[in-house]
Design an enzyme around this catalytic site. Sequence first.
Site, mmCIF file in Angstrom:
data_model
loop_
_atom_site.group_PDB
_atom_site.id
_atom_site.type_symbol
_atom_site.label_atom_id
_atom_site.label_comp_id
_atom_site.label_asym_id
_atom_site.label_seq_id
_atom_site.Cartn_x
_atom_site.Cartn_y
_atom_site.Cartn_z
ATOM 1 N N TYR A 95 0.830 -1.203 0.000
ATOM 2 C CA TYR A 95 0.000 0.000 0.000
ATOM 3 C C TYR A 95 0.868 1.258 0.000
ATOM 4 O O TYR A 95 0.651 2.191 -0.784
ATOM 5 C CB TYR A 95 -0.898 -0.032 1.240
ATOM 6 C CG TYR A 95 -1.808 1.151 1.432
ATOM 7 C CD1 TYR A 95 -3.040 1.211 0.791
ATOM 8 C CD2 TYR A 95 -1.451 2.195 2.283
ATOM 9 C CE1 TYR A 95 -3.896 2.292 0.986
ATOM 10 C CE2 TYR A 95 -2.296 3.276 2.483
ATOM 11 C CZ TYR A 95 -3.515 3.315 1.829
ATOM 12 O OH TYR A 95 -4.352 4.387 2.024
ATOM 13 N N ALA B 244 4.023 1.728 -0.893
ATOM 14 C CA ALA B 244 4.806 1.942 -2.106
ATOM 15 C C ALA B 244 3.965 2.604 -3.192
ATOM 16 O O ALA B 244 4.423 3.514 -3.887
ATOM 17 C CB ALA B 244 5.371 0.617 -2.605
ATOM 18 N N LYS C 69 1.140 4.387 -2.714
ATOM 19 C CA LYS C 69 0.700 5.712 -2.287
ATOM 20 C C LYS C 69 1.818 6.747 -2.393
ATOM 21 O O LYS C 69 1.572 7.927 -2.674
ATOM 22 C CB LYS C 69 0.168 5.659 -0.853
ATOM 23 C CG LYS C 69 -1.238 5.076 -0.743
ATOM 24 C CD LYS C 69 -2.250 5.886 -1.543
ATOM 25 C CE LYS C 69 -3.678 5.487 -1.277
ATOM 26 N NZ LYS C 69 -4.635 6.217 -2.145
ATOM 27 N N ALA D 239 -6.955 -2.864 7.607
ATOM 28 C CA ALA D 239 -5.541 -2.522 7.708
ATOM 29 C C ALA D 239 -4.978 -2.822 9.095
ATOM 30 O O ALA D 239 -3.812 -2.558 9.372
ATOM 31 C CB ALA D 239 -5.336 -1.049 7.379
#
Length: 301
Positions: free
Chosen positions: A174, A176, A178, A214
């Site tokens: 996630y 990387a 974003k 998450a």
Amino acid sequence: MIGRDGEMTERISLEGKVAAVTGAGRGLGRAYVELLAERGARVMVNDLGTDVSGFGKDSTIAEQVADLIRSRGGEAIADDSDVSTPEGGSDLIATTIEHFGRIDVLVNNAGICGSQLFEDATLEDFDHHWRVHLGGPVNTVKAAWPHMVAQRYGKIILTTSVVGLFGMRGQATYAAAKSAVVGLMRILAIEGSQHGILVNTISPVGYTRMHSAAGSRVSEAEGKAATPVEAVAPAIVWLASDGCSETNRIYHVEAGAIQRIAIVMGPGFYDSHLTPESIAENYAKAESIEGFSEPGPFEPT
């Protein structure tokens, strides 16, 4: 409207604007389209209707939000294109142009999440996140760009995350993707400036179904009370308005606060004969960001 300084502030209106928002069926995206429509924008509600990991499809998710906006007197249409594909991004913008005749604002909000240690993640896992978080904006902006260039006007809003900017355990895939969004913004802002296209990125915090996926231990009730998605939407309206002339900016928006995030450089340490030993000896200078500067775009040499 009277501001906190006692001066009159004109109410921001988006009358005449057309805004497309991806991932607008739930959570943050839904809050965005509801407020954009309330402020007069005609809105395209895009949502594929997947689960938090990006699988499945439910076209009724977007339809329900569009119906709600229309019931309030706004103009909205629903779209379930998969913007992680070039065809989906193209279809979304084509449908927007077909129904509304133009595209003024594009908010790339669609995202997926999960929790996975880097040692357990495969390249396919990274690719899955890339296709949504970075591929989605690439595909939609590619399709919208010619229209914005032709009208010499456009507002593009991308979405990054504090997870990508500052880090969180178990979020390599996630984070990387974003972080890559910020690099995309830098170039779009440079190349869009000559065409009247402004590009900014938000780092929003609003409690959604993705938090538990998450690994968040905060309860839904506590999360929604502390960080409501509705508190992020005003930043979207401001960025979409004609009164905002900012570009190439990152804004963190959470629970009533908006803060600019910048990448800066410290004064550092200089030695014309730099050696590993001189770096070690002067590490405190190299490490310090006191008296920092913020570099602008670089020119080819």
